[in-house]
Enzyme design. Structure first.
Site, PDB file in Angstrom:
ATOM      1  N   ALA A   1       0.851  -1.322   0.000  1.00  0.00           N
ATOM      2  CA  ALA A   1      -0.210  -0.043   0.100  1.00  0.00           C
ATOM      3  C   ALA A   1       0.802   1.282  -0.026  1.00  0.00           C
ATOM      4  CB  ALA A   1      -1.074  -0.159   1.247  1.00  0.00           C
ATOM      5  N   GLY A   2       2.031   1.298  -0.801  1.00  0.00           N
ATOM      6  CA  GLY A   2       2.900   2.435  -1.076  1.00  0.00           C
ATOM      7  C   GLY A   2       2.133   3.200  -2.093  1.00  0.00           C
ATOM      8  N   GLY A   3       2.953   3.870  -2.943  1.00  0.00           N
ATOM      9  CA  GLY A   3       2.453   4.788  -4.051  1.00  0.00           C
ATOM     10  C   GLY A   3       1.529   3.833  -5.088  1.00  0.00           C
ATOM     11  N   ALA A   4       2.530   2.957  -5.431  1.00  0.00           N
ATOM     12  CA  ALA A   4       2.389   1.947  -6.582  1.00  0.00           C
ATOM     13  C   ALA A   4       0.992   0.999  -6.198  1.00  0.00           C
ATOM     14  CB  ALA A   4       3.443   1.039  -6.784  1.00  0.00           C
ATOM     15  N   GLY A   5       0.932   0.622  -4.843  1.00  0.00           N
ATOM     16  CA  GLY A   5      -0.146  -0.429  -4.682  1.00  0.00           C
ATOM     17  C   GLY A   5      -1.434   0.246  -4.315  1.00  0.00           C
TER      18      GLY A   5
ATOM     19  N   PHE B   1      16.393  18.935 -11.314  1.00  0.00           N
ATOM     20  CA  PHE B   1      16.812  17.697 -10.437  1.00  0.00           C
ATOM     21  C   PHE B   1      17.948  16.830 -11.596  1.00  0.00           C
ATOM     22  CE2 PHE B   1      15.610  14.569  -7.117  1.00  0.00           C
ATOM     23  CZ  PHE B   1      14.884  15.581  -6.387  1.00  0.00           C
TER      24      PHE B   1
ATOM     25  N   GLN C   1      20.965   1.525  -7.201  1.00  0.00           N
ATOM     26  CA  GLN C   1      21.557   2.795  -7.083  1.00  0.00           C
ATOM     27  C   GLN C   1      21.912   3.297  -5.788  1.00  0.00           C
ATOM     28  OE1 GLN C   1      18.811   6.532  -7.534  1.00  0.00           O
ATOM     29  NE2 GLN C   1      19.886   6.262  -9.371  1.00  0.00           N
TER      30      GLN C   1
ATOM     31  N   HIS D   1      22.757   6.661  -3.851  1.00  0.00           N
ATOM     32  CA  HIS D   1      22.483   8.193  -3.703  1.00  0.00           C
ATOM     33  C   HIS D   1      23.770   8.781  -3.143  1.00  0.00           C
ATOM     34  CE1 HIS D   1      20.526  11.914  -3.148  1.00  0.00           C
ATOM     35  NE2 HIS D   1      19.625  11.510  -3.840  1.00  0.00           N
TER      36      HIS D   1
ATOM     37  N   LEU E   1      18.696  10.055   3.826  1.00  0.00           N
ATOM     38  CA  LEU E   1      18.835  10.754   2.644  1.00  0.00           C
ATOM     39  C   LEU E   1      18.674  12.271   2.807  1.00  0.00           C
ATOM     40  CD1 LEU E   1      19.023   9.776  -0.310  1.00  0.00           C
ATOM     41  CD2 LEU E   1      16.695  10.829  -0.685  1.00  0.00           C
TER      42      LEU E   1
ATOM     43  N   GLU F   1      18.243  15.081  -3.434  1.00  0.00           N
ATOM     44  CA  GLU F   1      18.635  15.987  -4.409  1.00  0.00           C
ATOM     45  C   GLU F   1      18.318  17.328  -4.852  1.00  0.00           C
ATOM     46  OE1 GLU F   1      19.733  12.947  -7.418  1.00  0.00           O
ATOM     47  OE2 GLU F   1      18.999  14.304  -9.082  1.00  0.00           O
TER      48      GLU F   1
ATOM     49  N   ARG G   1      23.197  10.094 -10.621  1.00  0.00           N
ATOM     50  CA  ARG G   1      23.828   9.771  -9.267  1.00  0.00           C
ATOM     51  C   ARG G   1      24.955   8.755  -9.129  1.00  0.00           C
ATOM     52  NH1 ARG G   1      17.426   8.891  -6.868  1.00  0.00           N
ATOM     53  NH2 ARG G   1      17.180  10.960  -6.739  1.00  0.00           N
TER      54      ARG G   1
ATOM     55  N   HIS H   1      20.301   3.239  -2.156  1.00  0.00           N
ATOM     56  CA  HIS H   1      18.829   3.938  -2.344  1.00  0.00           C
ATOM     57  C   HIS H   1      17.817   3.396  -3.151  1.00  0.00           C
ATOM     58  CE1 HIS H   1      16.445   7.472  -2.247  1.00  0.00           C
ATOM     59  NE2 HIS H   1      16.419   7.606  -3.548  1.00  0.00           N
TER      60      HIS H   1
ATOM     61  N   GLU I   1       8.710  -0.049  -7.142  1.00  0.00           N
ATOM     62  CA  GLU I   1      10.292  -0.343  -6.997  1.00  0.00           C
ATOM     63  C   GLU I   1      10.306  -1.823  -7.125  1.00  0.00           C
ATOM     64  OE1 GLU I   1      12.253   1.782  -4.073  1.00  0.00           O
ATOM     65  OE2 GLU I   1      14.025   0.778  -4.368  1.00  0.00           O
TER      66      GLU I   1
ATOM     67  N   ARG J   1      18.603   5.164 -12.178  1.00  0.00           N
ATOM     68  CA  ARG J   1      17.289   5.975 -12.101  1.00  0.00           C
ATOM     69  C   ARG J   1      17.547   7.209 -12.209  1.00  0.00           C
ATOM     70  NH1 ARG J   1      14.010   8.036  -8.273  1.00  0.00           N
ATOM     71  NH2 ARG J   1      15.016   7.028  -6.413  1.00  0.00           N
TER      72      ARG J   1
ATOM     73  N   SER K   1      11.056   7.908 -10.077  1.00  0.00           N
ATOM     74  CA  SER K   1      10.357   6.679  -9.565  1.00  0.00           C
ATOM     75  C   SER K   1       9.002   6.997  -8.814  1.00  0.00           C
ATOM     76  CB  SER K   1      11.242   6.018  -8.148  1.00  0.00           C
ATOM     77  OG  SER K   1      10.525   5.245  -7.395  1.00  0.00           O
ATOM     78  N   LEU K   2       8.738   8.321  -8.133  1.00  0.00           N
ATOM     79  CA  LEU K   2       7.585   8.532  -7.868  1.00  0.00           C
ATOM     80  C   LEU K   2       6.515   8.477  -9.129  1.00  0.00           C
ATOM     81  CD1 LEU K   2       7.930  11.345  -5.076  1.00  0.00           C
ATOM     82  CD2 LEU K   2       7.460   8.850  -5.021  1.00  0.00           C
TER      83      LEU K   2
HETATM   84  C1  FAD Z   1      14.429   8.603   1.482  1.00  0.00           C
HETATM   85  C2  FAD Z   1      14.013   8.579   0.032  1.00  0.00           C
HETATM   86  C3  FAD Z   1      13.660   9.461  -0.581  1.00  0.00           C
HETATM   87  C4  FAD Z   1      13.195   9.419  -1.884  1.00  0.00           C
HETATM   88  N1  FAD Z   1      12.934  10.452  -2.720  1.00  0.00           N
HETATM   89  C5  FAD Z   1      12.238  10.259  -4.041  1.00  0.00           C
HETATM   90  C6  FAD Z   1      11.923  11.419  -4.730  1.00  0.00           C
HETATM   91  O1  FAD Z   1      11.941  12.558  -4.388  1.00  0.00           O
HETATM   92  N2  FAD Z   1      11.459  11.218  -5.840  1.00  0.00           N
HETATM   93  C7  FAD Z   1      11.158   9.968  -6.706  1.00  0.00           C
HETATM   94  O2  FAD Z   1      10.583   9.754  -7.658  1.00  0.00           O
HETATM   95  N3  FAD Z   1      11.632   8.925  -5.761  1.00  0.00           N
HETATM   96  C8  FAD Z   1      12.227   8.934  -4.463  1.00  0.00           C
HETATM   97  N4  FAD Z   1      12.420   7.989  -3.950  1.00  0.00           N
HETATM   98  C9  FAD Z   1      12.255   6.566  -4.345  1.00  0.00           C
HETATM   99  C10 FAD Z   1      10.815   6.366  -4.027  1.00  0.00           C
HETATM  100  O3  FAD Z   1      10.365   6.829  -2.904  1.00  0.00           O
HETATM  101  C11 FAD Z   1      10.503   4.953  -3.965  1.00  0.00           C
HETATM  102  O4  FAD Z   1      10.945   3.958  -5.117  1.00  0.00           O
HETATM  103  C12 FAD Z   1       8.944   4.651  -4.096  1.00  0.00           C
HETATM  104  O5  FAD Z   1       8.391   5.597  -3.290  1.00  0.00           O
HETATM  105  C13 FAD Z   1       8.505   3.118  -3.949  1.00  0.00           C
HETATM  106  O6  FAD Z   1       7.457   2.976  -3.914  1.00  0.00           O
HETATM  107  P1  FAD Z   1       6.462   1.638  -3.830  1.00  0.00           P
HETATM  108  O7  FAD Z   1       4.848   1.873  -3.944  1.00  0.00           O
HETATM  109  O8  FAD Z   1       7.076   0.746  -4.871  1.00  0.00           O
HETATM  110  O9  FAD Z   1       6.917   0.946  -2.375  1.00  0.00           O
HETATM  111  P2  FAD Z   1       6.642   1.550  -0.877  1.00  0.00           P
HETATM  112  O10 FAD Z   1       6.380   2.656  -0.724  1.00  0.00           O
HETATM  113  O11 FAD Z   1       7.803   1.136  -0.276  1.00  0.00           O
HETATM  114  O12 FAD Z   1       5.532   0.645  -0.475  1.00  0.00           O
HETATM  115  C14 FAD Z   1       5.692  -0.855  -0.241  1.00  0.00           C
HETATM  116  C15 FAD Z   1       4.528  -1.512   0.299  1.00  0.00           C
HETATM  117  O13 FAD Z   1       4.666  -2.950   0.082  1.00  0.00           O
HETATM  118  C16 FAD Z   1       4.140  -3.409   1.571  1.00  0.00           C
HETATM  119  N5  FAD Z   1       4.983  -4.752   1.800  1.00  0.00           N
HETATM  120  C17 FAD Z   1       6.192  -5.065   1.877  1.00  0.00           C
HETATM  121  N6  FAD Z   1       6.156  -6.292   1.916  1.00  0.00           N
HETATM  122  C18 FAD Z   1       4.948  -6.858   2.229  1.00  0.00           C
HETATM  123  C19 FAD Z   1       4.494  -8.172   2.443  1.00  0.00           C
HETATM  124  N7  FAD Z   1       5.298  -9.145   2.784  1.00  0.00           N
HETATM  125  N8  FAD Z   1       3.074  -8.242   2.794  1.00  0.00           N
HETATM  126  C20 FAD Z   1       2.360  -7.254   2.537  1.00  0.00           C
HETATM  127  N9  FAD Z   1       2.779  -6.022   2.245  1.00  0.00           N
HETATM  128  C21 FAD Z   1       4.115  -5.694   2.006  1.00  0.00           C
HETATM  129  C22 FAD Z   1       4.472  -2.202   2.594  1.00  0.00           C
HETATM  130  O14 FAD Z   1       3.626  -2.273   3.615  1.00  0.00           O
HETATM  131  C23 FAD Z   1       4.037  -1.166   1.726  1.00  0.00           C
HETATM  132  O15 FAD Z   1       2.870  -0.674   1.971  1.00  0.00           O
HETATM  133  C24 FAD Z   1      13.037   8.311  -2.656  1.00  0.00           C
HETATM  134  C25 FAD Z   1      13.326   6.985  -1.795  1.00  0.00           C
HETATM  135  C26 FAD Z   1      13.895   7.122  -0.508  1.00  0.00           C
HETATM  136  C27 FAD Z   1      14.347   6.056   0.296  1.00  0.00           C
END
Ligand code: FAD
Length: 637
Positions: free
Chosen positions: A15-19, A118, A238, A240, A250, A253, A284, A351, A382, A393, A398-399
């Site tokens: 349930a991150g941005g992608a989910g 950026f 990557q 950073h 972090l 950038e 990077r 990173h 991710e 990247r 990524s966002l």
């Molecule tokens: C400090 C930092 C700053 C960043 N800044 C930027 C930026 O400015 N711009 C940019 O484009 N990118 C940035 N990034 C990269 C970007 O934030 C991430 O790549 C992106 O948010 C990943 O999103 P996601 O939805 O794939 O995963 P996540 O947001 O990590 O979500 C993962 C989800 O999976 C769930 N999950 C994991 N394992 C399990 C499991 N076994 N069972 C059930 N649920 C599970 C977790 O609960 C979570 O809800 C940054 C990264 C970091 C670390």
């Protein structure tokens, strides 16, 4: 262990941005569940600082084709170019989608979404830096996550919070569901589904100095890998350039985008020597290696000469407070340094995972080099490798990736579910998880998971980090074998049923060990340097032999590697030559070779008759049809 049963059309893991972006689309169309080990708004997307890029051209001339070019070049030509084009083209709509959901972007004086520079984002194919990143101060990810979560709550999406997915159920060549462990009770749950979407984020916790949170342990890729899905491009990780010294936290950038400068112990702005045109905003991987070169050549700062400074002290304090509030606060809180007055000690930090679960541009997981689709299995964000980032990247891509391909995953998963029935679950679907948990919890003494994880992280930093060699990687392979032996005797001290994080940390360590092995074997075999993978013993990029994606598959005798071609439909790796051959940079008047003026989106529009969009709020006057397709929409459905 008996397991509770649930049946849904679509199950989204994460349930991150992608989910959350996937869930928003899927739950509009099908009965959807989101399973997440963290409470949704604690997902790591919330830590993203700097921004999300899209060629809105709100503050200076820009277009998505330049964005595509930068993405391909920044990824050191390992990018699948059809995927990059889709991402950069759909970026504009993705930002407006978020805006219309209520996302509080920073604004220009005349009310448009503000944009900043950026690293690696340029105009006119590298002529100079461009302001392409849309942002909400240095809390962009936090705002995206909150916005998407609110929309899901409004829509009534069903959430299973603090449930850990530990297995993928397959029936023949189709996904059939997942098995999850409920943290509060220790019970297992079987989720039967027609479509399963993995959105579980990265796996930076295999390194010690990392910007990644404790939960980023690669569970999704780990689960798929154990079920026979190969992992793509795992050698590309990557680093950073600007992590807080020794902590890895972090400093976005965005600090350099706003004018921050990297300085060595002598106060020299050393990036002028390494990248004279874009200096501190170089990609990077280049900046990280430049920092280590300064340190190795004796120009590092501090008692051990092992860091450099990020200097924002010359910036207007008002700009720091308005645009970089969080990261300057990190420097004060964690290092006791006042960024308005002095340089902040920094070092590269692990990173972002470019590699992961292989997918096509519709987020469908593929099983092999022939891109054979596994029915009903999707991945985005991710944890996936679509591959829009190639070997490296670009910041703020990524966002963008998570919302563009999250949306595609949600739509496609729901559409797939609408056209098929549920398949039969295997007999005793939770059996494999039960045996794994009983095995881990079955030792009365031994070594704690934290000790094994700590050793893994230190060694990965030293041997598979920014600089790699055959010797170091071979040593790491041997060490991984020994870490595995120790893991086989891991001691889970906590015997409770509820909230047994001790047990789950042991499970997560298993995923990290599996993925570290794929990274190390892939990196050792790739005898070239490209993007985030730098081999000191093979410092040149070798397109003749290595312009291909790796696929690491689990076998009884260890990791087996296979390769598949990179999709190059726009710019060849010898990009300069192609530009010259084509008579100049890509533009509407000079489209990529072989491109037909057909609508490549699936909105069904007639590419020859662009459909203007009604003006909405702050939509910029520069909004225009795609130069290649004539299509005004970035429709994905
Ligand atoms: C400090 C930092 C700053 C960043 N800044 C930027 C930026 O400015 N711009 C940019 O484009 N990118 C940035 N990034 C990269 C970007 O934030 C991430 O790549 C992106 O948010 C990943 O999103 P996601 O939805 O794939 O995963 P996540 O947001 O990590 O979500 C993962 C989800 O999976 C769930 N999950 C994991 N394992 C399990 C499991 N076994 N069972 C059930 N649920 C599970 C977790 O609960 C979570 O809800 C940054 C990264 C970091 C670390």
């Amino acid at each position: 262990m008996t397991a509770q049963q649930h049946t849904f059309d679509v199950v989204i893991v994460g349930a991150g941005g992608a989910g959350l972006r996937a869930a928003l689309e899927a739950s509009r169309r099908a009965r959807t569940a989101v399973i997440t080990k963290l409470y949704p708004t604690r997902s790591h997307t919330g830590a993203a600082q700097g921004g999300m890029c899209a060629a809105l051209a709100n503050v200076e001339e820009d277009n998505w084709e330049w964005h595509t070019f930068d993405t391909i070049k920044g990824g050191d030509y390992l990018v699948d170019q059809d995927a990059a084009e889709i991402m950069c083209r759909e970026a504009i709509e993705a930002v407006y989608d978020l805006e219309h959901m209520g996302m509080p972007f920073n604004r220009t004086g005349d009310g448009r979404i503000d944009q900043r520079r950026f690293g690696g984002h340029t105009h006119h194919h590298g002529a100079g830096a461009v302001r392409r990143s849309c942002f909400a101060a240095d809390r962009t990810g936090h705002m995206i996550l909150q916005t998407l979560f609110q929309q899901n709550v409004k829509q009534g999406t069903v959430f299973f919070d603090e449930f850990y997915v530990l297995d993928l159920l397959l029936a023949g060549d189709r996904a059939a569901g997942v098995v999850a462990y409920e943290l509060a009770t220790g019970e297992l749950h079987v989720f039967r589904a027609k479509s399963v979407v993995f959105c579980t984020g990265g796996y930076g916790k295999m390194f010690k100095i990392t910007s990644n949170a404790h939960a980023l342990t690669g569970d999704g890729p780990g689960v798929c890998y154990r079920r026979g899905v190969p992992m793509e491009d795992m050698e590309f990780f990557q680093f950073h350039p600007t992590g807080l010294y020794r902590l890895g936290v972090l400093l976005s950038e965005a600090a350099r985008g706003e004018g921050g400068i990297l300085r060595n112990a002598d106060g020299e702005a050393f990036m002028e020597r390494y990248a004279p045109t874009i200096k501190d905003l170089a990609p990077r991987d280049m900046v990280s290696r430049a920092i280590y070169s300064e340190i190795r050549e004796g120009r590092g700062a501090g008692p051990d000469g092992d860091y450099v400074y990020l200097d924002v002290s010359h910036l207007d304090p008002g700009v720091i407070d308005a645009k970089l509030p969080d990261i300057t606060e990190f420097a004060r809180t964690y290092l006791g340094v006042e960024p308005k007055k002095e340089g902040v000690p920094i070092q590269p930090t692990a990173h972002y995972a470019m590699g992961g679960i292989p997918t096509d541009v519709d987020a469908r997981v593929v099983a092999d080099a022939a891109n054979t689709v596994i029915g009903g299995l999707y991945a985005a964000g991710e944890c996936a490798c679509v591959s829009v980032h190639g070997a490296n990247r670009l910041g703020t891509n990524s966002l963008l990736d998570i919302v563009v391909f999250g949306k595609r995953a949600g739509i496609n998963a729901a559409e797939h579910a609408a056209g098929v029935g549920h398949v039969e679950l295997p007999e005793d679907p939770a059996g494999a998880v039960t045996r794994m948990l009983e095995g881990l919890a079955g030792h009365a003494e031994g070594e704690r998971a934290a000790a094994i994880r700590g050793d893994l992280q230190v060694s990965m930093d030293e041997k598979a980090g920014v600089y790699r060699t055959e010797t170091l990687l071979k040593e790491m392979e041997v060490e991984l074998a020994s870490l595995r032996e120790r893991y086989a005797r891991v001691w889970v001290q906590d015997t409770s049923r509820g909230y047994n994080t001790d047990l789950l940390e042991a499970v997560e360590l298993g995923f990290l060990l599996d993925l570290a092995e794929t990274l190390v074997v892939s990196a050792r075999t790739r005898t070239e340097s490209r993007g985030g993978h730098f081999r000191e013993d093979h410092p040149a990029r070798d397109d003749k032999n290595w312009l291909k994606h790796s696929l690491a598959r689990r076998t009884d005798s260890g990791v087996r590697l296979d390769y598949k071609p990179v999709t190059h439909d726009q710019v060849r790796a010898d990009g300069e030559e192609v530009l010259a051959e084509r008579g100049g940079p890509m533009s509407p008047a000079n489209p990529p070779r072989g491109r037909q003026p057909l609508c490549r989106s699936r909105c069904g529009c007639d590419a020859s008759t662009p459909r203007p969009r009604p003006s909405r709020g702050s939509r910029p006057t520069t909004s225009r049809p795609s130069p290649w397709t004539g299509c005004w929409t970035s429709c994905t459905g």
